[in-house]
Design a protein around this motif. Structure first.
Motif, PDB file in Angstrom:
ATOM      1  N   THR A 295       0.789  -1.228   0.000  1.00  0.00           N
ATOM      2  CA  THR A 295       0.000   0.000   0.000  1.00  0.00           C
ATOM      3  C   THR A 295       0.820   1.277   0.000  1.00  0.00           C
ATOM      4  O   THR A 295       0.269   2.340  -0.319  1.00  0.00           O
ATOM      5  N   ASP A 296       2.113   1.194   0.339  1.00  0.00           N
ATOM      6  CA  ASP A 296       2.886   2.413   0.554  1.00  0.00           C
ATOM      7  C   ASP A 296       4.299   2.280   0.003  1.00  0.00           C
ATOM      8  O   ASP A 296       4.881   1.193   0.016  1.00  0.00           O
ATOM      9  N   ALA A 297       4.845   3.385  -0.458  1.00  0.00           N
ATOM     10  CA  ALA A 297       6.174   3.384  -1.071  1.00  0.00           C
ATOM     11  C   ALA A 297       6.947   4.622  -0.622  1.00  0.00           C
ATOM     12  O   ALA A 297       6.420   5.507   0.071  1.00  0.00           O
ATOM     13  N   GLY A 298       8.195   4.665  -1.035  1.00  0.00           N
ATOM     14  CA  GLY A 298       9.031   5.810  -0.702  1.00  0.00           C
ATOM     15  C   GLY A 298      10.422   5.617  -1.250  1.00  0.00           C
ATOM     16  O   GLY A 298      10.703   4.646  -1.958  1.00  0.00           O
ATOM     17  N   GLY A 299      11.298   6.533  -0.899  1.00  0.00           N
ATOM     18  CA  GLY A 299      12.670   6.387  -1.346  1.00  0.00           C
ATOM     19  C   GLY A 299      13.486   7.648  -1.200  1.00  0.00           C
ATOM     20  O   GLY A 299      12.956   8.749  -0.981  1.00  0.00           O
ATOM     21  N   LEU A 300      14.801   7.463  -1.308  1.00  0.00           N
ATOM     22  CA  LEU A 300      15.726   8.591  -1.265  1.00  0.00           C
ATOM     23  C   LEU A 300      15.580   9.452  -2.517  1.00  0.00           C
ATOM     24  O   LEU A 300      15.776  10.665  -2.473  1.00  0.00           O
ATOM     25  N   LEU A 301      15.224   8.816  -3.634  1.00  0.00           N
ATOM     26  CA  LEU A 301      15.024   9.540  -4.890  1.00  0.00           C
ATOM     27  C   LEU A 301      13.553   9.867  -5.088  1.00  0.00           C
ATOM     28  O   LEU A 301      12.676   9.263  -4.471  1.00  0.00           O
ATOM     29  N   ARG A 302      13.306  10.779  -5.984  1.00  0.00           N
ATOM     30  CA  ARG A 302      11.931  11.220  -6.209  1.00  0.00           C
ATOM     31  C   ARG A 302      11.072  10.126  -6.822  1.00  0.00           C
ATOM     32  O   ARG A 302      11.568   9.197  -7.442  1.00  0.00           O
ATOM     33  N   ASN A 303       9.773  10.282  -6.642  1.00  0.00           N
ATOM     34  CA  ASN A 303       8.777   9.346  -7.161  1.00  0.00           C
ATOM     35  C   ASN A 303       9.001   9.106  -8.648  1.00  0.00           C
ATOM     36  O   ASN A 303       8.947  10.047  -9.447  1.00  0.00           O
ATOM     37  N   PRO A 304       9.240   7.830  -9.051  1.00  0.00           N
ATOM     38  CA  PRO A 304       9.472   7.544 -10.473  1.00  0.00           C
ATOM     39  C   PRO A 304       8.190   7.383 -11.284  1.00  0.00           C
ATOM     40  O   PRO A 304       8.255   7.059 -12.468  1.00  0.00           O
ATOM     41  N   GLY A 305       7.036   7.587 -10.648  1.00  0.00           N
ATOM     42  CA  GLY A 305       5.779   7.481 -11.377  1.00  0.00           C
ATOM     43  C   GLY A 305       4.802   6.495 -10.796  1.00  0.00           C
ATOM     44  O   GLY A 305       3.882   6.051 -11.478  1.00  0.00           O
ATOM     45  N   THR A 306       4.952   6.154  -9.511  1.00  0.00           N
ATOM     46  CA  THR A 306       4.018   5.225  -8.902  1.00  0.00           C
ATOM     47  C   THR A 306       2.719   5.920  -8.516  1.00  0.00           C
ATOM     48  O   THR A 306       2.695   7.124  -8.244  1.00  0.00           O
ATOM     49  N   LYS A 307       1.632   5.125  -8.480  1.00  0.00           N
ATOM     50  CA  LYS A 307       0.349   5.629  -7.997  1.00  0.00           C
ATOM     51  C   LYS A 307       0.197   5.412  -6.495  1.00  0.00           C
ATOM     52  O   LYS A 307      -0.751   5.921  -5.883  1.00  0.00           O
ATOM     53  N   LEU A 308       1.123   4.646  -5.895  1.00  0.00           N
ATOM     54  CA  LEU A 308       1.089   4.442  -4.456  1.00  0.00           C
ATOM     55  C   LEU A 308       1.495   5.732  -3.747  1.00  0.00           C
ATOM     56  O   LEU A 308       2.285   6.517  -4.284  1.00  0.00           O
ATOM     57  N   PRO A 309       1.006   5.966  -2.531  1.00  0.00           N
ATOM     58  CA  PRO A 309       1.521   7.087  -1.741  1.00  0.00           C
ATOM     59  C   PRO A 309       3.034   6.944  -1.609  1.00  0.00           C
ATOM     60  O   PRO A 309       3.534   5.851  -1.306  1.00  0.00           O
ATOM     61  N   TYR A 310       3.769   8.022  -1.816  1.00  0.00           N
ATOM     62  CA  TYR A 310       5.232   7.951  -1.909  1.00  0.00           C
ATOM     63  C   TYR A 310       5.862   8.968  -0.967  1.00  0.00           C
ATOM     64  O   TYR A 310       5.610  10.174  -1.073  1.00  0.00           O
TER      65      TYR A 310
END
Length: 249
Positions: free
Chosen positions: A135-150
């Motif tokens: 259900t949830d995503a994230g990362g050190l780099l910017r959102n690459p285009g996911t529809k999940l909350p980032y």
């Protein structure tokens, strides 16, 4: 919207509690009888039994595992370990339509150093077996285009080295939280543990660093970006993960 904890608390807690490699800083009938030569009746077509094809099922999943996949799930990621004690696995993406589960991309992956456990504990160096939401995503780099909350931020820095001496730098450039012992709808860095702290947590998909993890599943960076762009919360994605024998039950 993701519920964020204070950044300082996230960083300290993630160092201690994450299950990922090194720790973050932060799916013939018979013909009818022939008429006589004087008959003007048109012969009827052959009678055949209609057999409806069974829906396609994800390869390698047994009835127990299939029963745990929610009925509303339309996306499934299957992580199949080579063995109960192996850190090597394969990831397959599935989409469900009117004919069943359709297989898509297949990628090599790493899981935890000591393999798999159906009763994961923090620090056991095994990945948890089961079916979990994504259900949830994230990362050190910017959102690459996911529809999940980032959740994008420096809390996803990954310092140090892995079990084979490889650098962990960049491992958390992109992550997808696996809903094992976590609160869905929060940043992957959130340390809430519904099963208790002893049962571990911080189990993610993340960028592969070339060796086993502490509990996560890691795939190449290009595959992580594809995974992120594929997952759609409207299709209720889940992961089924474990060694091949466990998944086949």
């Amino acid at each position: 919207m993701l519920k964020h904890r204070p950044r300082a608390a996230l960083l300290a807690a993630s160092l201690f509690l994450t299950g990922c490699g090194g720790g973050a800083v932060a799916s013939p009938g018979h013909p009818s009888a022939a008429p006589s030569h004087t008959s003007t009746t048109t012969p009827t077509p052959s009678s055949k039994t209609s057999v409806e094809a069974a829906p396609l099922q994800p390869r390698g999943l047994g009835p127990k595992t299939l029963a745990r996949i929610p009925s509303d799930a339309r996306q499934l990621v299957v992580v199949t370990g080579r063995g109960k004690n192996s850190p090597l696995s394969t990831v397959v993406l599935y989409e469900r339509n009117e004919t069943g589960w359709q297989a898509g991309a297949t990628w090599p992956a790493h899981n935890a150093l000591k393999g798999w456990s159906d009763h994961h504990m923090g620090g056991d160096l095994r990945s948890p077996i089961g079916v979990f939401g994504l259900t949830d995503a994230g990362g050190l780099l910017r959102n690459p285009g996911t529809k999940l909350p980032y959740d994008h931020g420096y809390g996803f820095t990954s310092p140090g080295t892995g079990f084979e001496g490889e650098s962990l730098a960049g491992s958390f450039d992109y992550v997808v939280a696996i809903n094992y012992n976590r609160q869905p709808g929060t940043t992957p860095l959130d340390w809430t543990r519904p099963l208790g702290q002893a049962r571990g947590g911080g189990i993610w998909f993340h960028v592969d660093h070339g060796g086993p993890t502490h509990g996560c599943v890691s795939i190449a960076e290009t595959h992580m970006k594809e995974l992120l762009r594929t997952l759609d919360p409207a299709r209720h994605p889940v992961v089924a993960m474990g060694d091949s024998a466990s998944l086949a039950r």
